[in-house]
Design a protein around this motif. Structure first.
Motif, mmCIF file in Angstrom:
data_model
loop_
_atom_site.group_PDB
_atom_site.id
_atom_site.type_symbol
_atom_site.label_atom_id
_atom_site.label_comp_id
_atom_site.label_asym_id
_atom_site.label_seq_id
_atom_site.Cartn_x
_atom_site.Cartn_y
_atom_site.Cartn_z
ATOM 1 N N PRO A 192 27.358 30.854 65.170
ATOM 2 C CA PRO A 192 29.636 30.863 66.221
ATOM 3 C C PRO A 192 29.492 29.737 66.599
ATOM 4 O O PRO A 192 28.675 28.383 66.734
ATOM 5 N N GLY A 193 30.585 29.654 66.129
ATOM 6 C CA GLY A 193 31.145 28.265 66.213
ATOM 7 C C GLY A 193 31.676 27.589 65.045
ATOM 8 O O GLY A 193 32.257 26.452 64.882
ATOM 9 N N GLY A 194 31.354 28.148 64.220
ATOM 10 C CA GLY A 194 30.645 26.725 62.653
ATOM 11 C C GLY A 194 32.018 27.377 61.999
ATOM 12 O O GLY A 194 33.137 27.979 62.252
ATOM 13 N N VAL A 195 32.670 26.302 60.976
ATOM 14 C CA VAL A 195 33.385 25.900 60.603
ATOM 15 C C VAL A 195 33.466 26.752 58.830
ATOM 16 O O VAL A 195 33.653 25.806 57.888
ATOM 17 N N LEU A 196 34.520 27.376 58.496
ATOM 18 C CA LEU A 196 34.912 27.917 57.155
ATOM 19 C C LEU A 196 36.023 26.317 56.602
ATOM 20 O O LEU A 196 37.108 26.136 57.847
ATOM 21 N N ALA A 197 35.951 25.599 55.701
ATOM 22 C CA ALA A 197 36.652 24.944 55.568
ATOM 23 C C ALA A 197 37.189 24.740 54.201
ATOM 24 O O ALA A 197 35.966 24.741 53.090
ATOM 25 N N VAL A 198 38.404 24.566 53.490
ATOM 26 C CA VAL A 198 38.921 25.214 52.499
ATOM 27 C C VAL A 198 39.708 23.993 51.799
ATOM 28 O O VAL A 198 41.177 24.545 52.526
ATOM 29 N N VAL A 199 39.737 23.267 50.687
ATOM 30 C CA VAL A 199 40.905 22.602 50.038
ATOM 31 C C VAL A 199 41.607 23.490 48.860
ATOM 32 O O VAL A 199 40.494 23.006 47.799
ATOM 33 N N ASP A 200 42.584 22.913 49.142
ATOM 34 C CA ASP A 200 43.278 23.070 48.033
ATOM 35 C C ASP A 200 43.831 21.796 47.202
ATOM 36 O O ASP A 200 44.290 22.021 47.916
ATOM 37 N N LEU A 201 44.240 21.759 45.916
ATOM 38 C CA LEU A 201 44.374 21.326 45.952
ATOM 39 C C LEU A 201 45.712 21.702 44.836
ATOM 40 O O LEU A 201 46.176 22.702 43.937
ATOM 41 N N ASN A 202 47.091 21.702 45.741
ATOM 42 C CA ASN A 202 48.428 21.848 45.040
ATOM 43 C C ASN A 202 49.598 20.845 44.814
ATOM 44 O O ASN A 202 49.964 19.760 45.157
ATOM 45 N N GLN A 203 49.551 21.526 43.705
ATOM 46 C CA GLN A 203 50.611 21.104 42.571
ATOM 47 C C GLN A 203 51.991 20.407 43.161
ATOM 48 O O GLN A 203 52.266 22.247 43.312
ATOM 49 N N VAL A 204 53.260 20.189 43.455
ATOM 50 C CA VAL A 204 54.188 20.081 44.049
ATOM 51 C C VAL A 204 55.009 20.245 43.469
ATOM 52 O O VAL A 204 55.553 18.926 42.321
ATOM 53 N N THR A 205 56.877 20.722 43.404
ATOM 54 C CA THR A 205 58.117 20.076 42.774
ATOM 55 C C THR A 205 58.135 18.957 43.280
ATOM 56 O O THR A 205 58.585 19.133 44.987
ATOM 57 N N SER A 206 58.662 17.814 42.743
ATOM 58 C CA SER A 206 59.023 16.386 43.490
ATOM 59 C C SER A 206 59.318 15.785 42.286
ATOM 60 O O SER A 206 59.155 15.746 41.805
ATOM 61 N N LEU A 207 60.683 15.043 42.670
ATOM 62 C CA LEU A 207 60.880 13.929 41.941
ATOM 63 C C LEU A 207 60.186 12.886 41.289
ATOM 64 O O LEU A 207 60.350 12.114 40.424
ATOM 65 N N ASP A 208 59.305 13.015 42.303
ATOM 66 C CA ASP A 208 57.705 11.866 41.646
ATOM 67 C C ASP A 208 57.895 11.752 40.279
ATOM 68 O O ASP A 208 56.417 11.317 39.391
ATOM 69 N N ASP A 209 57.982 13.315 40.056
ATOM 70 C CA ASP A 209 57.339 13.366 38.228
ATOM 71 C C ASP A 209 58.445 12.288 37.803
ATOM 72 O O ASP A 209 57.765 13.222 35.730
ATOM 73 N N LYS A 210 58.985 12.430 37.601
ATOM 74 C CA LYS A 210 60.244 11.521 36.788
ATOM 75 C C LYS A 210 61.247 12.490 36.013
ATOM 76 O O LYS A 210 60.762 12.359 35.260
ATOM 77 N N GLY A 211 61.005 14.468 36.357
ATOM 78 C CA GLY A 211 61.186 15.013 35.265
ATOM 79 C C GLY A 211 60.250 15.477 34.128
ATOM 80 O O GLY A 211 60.561 16.576 33.260
ATOM 81 N N PHE A 212 59.277 14.926 33.883
ATOM 82 C CA PHE A 212 58.226 15.629 33.538
ATOM 83 C C PHE A 212 57.613 16.705 33.408
ATOM 84 O O PHE A 212 58.125 17.702 32.038
ATOM 85 N N PHE A 213 57.627 17.948 34.005
ATOM 86 C CA PHE A 213 56.977 18.586 34.033
ATOM 87 C C PHE A 213 57.965 20.138 33.365
ATOM 88 O O PHE A 213 57.659 20.690 32.920
ATOM 89 N N ALA A 214 59.227 19.493 34.085
ATOM 90 C CA ALA A 214 59.967 20.326 33.143
ATOM 91 C C ALA A 214 60.479 20.274 31.875
ATOM 92 O O ALA A 214 60.384 21.270 31.110
ATOM 93 N N ALA A 215 60.304 18.399 31.357
ATOM 94 C CA ALA A 215 60.376 18.032 30.096
ATOM 95 C C ALA A 215 59.435 18.777 29.205
ATOM 96 O O ALA A 215 59.699 18.578 27.568
ATOM 97 N N VAL A 216 58.053 18.868 29.231
ATOM 98 C CA VAL A 216 57.077 19.103 28.793
ATOM 99 C C VAL A 216 56.679 20.039 28.226
ATOM 100 O O VAL A 216 56.316 20.985 27.893
ATOM 101 N N GLN A 217 57.550 21.065 29.183
ATOM 102 C CA GLN A 217 57.562 23.071 29.133
ATOM 103 C C GLN A 217 57.710 23.133 27.445
ATOM 104 O O GLN A 217 56.885 24.190 27.288
ATOM 105 N N PRO A 218 58.649 22.735 26.945
ATOM 106 C CA PRO A 218 59.101 23.672 25.316
ATOM 107 C C PRO A 218 57.755 22.828 24.026
ATOM 108 O O PRO A 218 57.486 24.087 23.438
ATOM 109 N N VAL A 219 57.020 22.004 25.283
ATOM 110 C CA VAL A 219 55.677 21.609 24.125
ATOM 111 C C VAL A 219 54.594 22.416 24.020
ATOM 112 O O VAL A 219 54.244 23.427 23.635
ATOM 113 N N PHE A 220 54.306 22.682 25.275
ATOM 114 C CA PHE A 220 53.658 24.198 25.907
ATOM 115 C C PHE A 220 54.235 24.994 24.903
ATOM 116 O O PHE A 220 52.918 25.738 24.892
#
Length: 262
Positions: A132-160
């Motif tokens: 009782p009073g214990g904690v459920l803790a769930v961690v997720d690693l979420n890829q997000v849309t961001s300019l930080d990728d310099k357009g890589f994930f959009a550009a690489v889609q045709p290869v996939f």
């Protein structure tokens, strides 16, 4: 593209243990600080799907006693090898099926693994094994849309797409729009209270060779035949080297969803 049963994908990581251990990232120190503020000193934690210890190391380092439940025998063996500790118990098995007793743990914790658990067990099992009073803790690693990728994930889609592995599903969310599914499940369950999501920016940057290893540690790649996987990985690695100056930044947000059992 043939859809592979989740049960097979879930077990596929056992075929890439060394690469998984080498290339998978850990998690932000502030996340663990926030988690341990919710727990008693030297908490008893049940960890679901520890892999080879990417989060387990931090749990132990902050004084927890950890019972880790890992479905992959090879992953479990690597975890024991990497983190020999009297405070760590490792059980090979399925979290949904093993008996760990009731009202034993201060926390049930899972990092980037809880999505493999059925929706019903995600809430029912912690409700039965947490004190009782214990904690459920769930961690997720979420890829997000961001300019930080310099357009890589959009550009690489045709290869996939050329290799029959194009992106399927909704677009990655913006950083401020990440909403882990477990939050909704816990908010709708009267057995839990104090549901909260904390978010941490956690970009990871890889060379072409490192990104190849990261891909190889993924269940999708593991479920492909070697004859199909090899040319895809070759093309992605060449693409990163030639088009993105041998560097990929994966824009990520780590979320920590916590809830207290009534």
């Amino acid at each position: 593209m043939t859809k592979t049963p989740a049960s097979e994908r879930r077990r596929s990581f056992d075929g890439a243990v060394e690469i998984y251990h080498e290339i998978r990232p850990g998690y932000p120190a502030p996340m663990f600080a926030d988690l341990f503020r919710l727990l008693p000193a030297r908490p008893a934690i049940l960890e679901v799907g520890p892999g080879t210890g990417q989060a387990t190391r931090d749990l132990l380092g902050r004084g927890a006693t950890v019972h880790a439940v890992e479905i992959g025998p090879a992953m479990a063996a690597k975890l024991c090898e990497a983190l020999p500790s009297p405070a760590l118990t490792v059980t090979v098995g399925d979290f949904e099926q093993i008996d760990v007793g009731e009202d034993r743990f201060d926390a049930v914790f899972s990092a980037t693994a809880y999505h493999w658990i059925s929706q019903k067990a995600q809430v029912d099992k912690p409700a039965s094994i947490l004190r009782p009073g214990g904690v459920l803790a769930v961690v997720d690693l979420n890829q997000v849309t961001s300019l930080d990728d310099k357009g890589f994930f959009a550009a690489v889609q045709p290869v996939f797409v050329r290799h029959g592995q194009g992106h399927v599903g909704p677009q990655a969310p913006e950083r401020n729009a990440v909403d882990p599914p477990i939050r909704r499940a816990l908010s709708d369950d009267p057995r839990f209270t104090d549901v909260k999501v904390r978010a941490y920016d956690w970009n990871q940057t890889y060379t072409a060779a490192e990104y190849r290893k990261l891909m190889l540690s993924n269940s999708t790649m593991q479920m492909m035949t070697a004859s199909a996987r090899q040319p895809l990985l070759d093309d992605i690695e060449d693409f990163v080297r030639q088009q993105f100056d041998d560097q990929v930044t994966r824009p990520l947000v780590v979320t920590l969803t916590t809830a207290t059992v009534m």
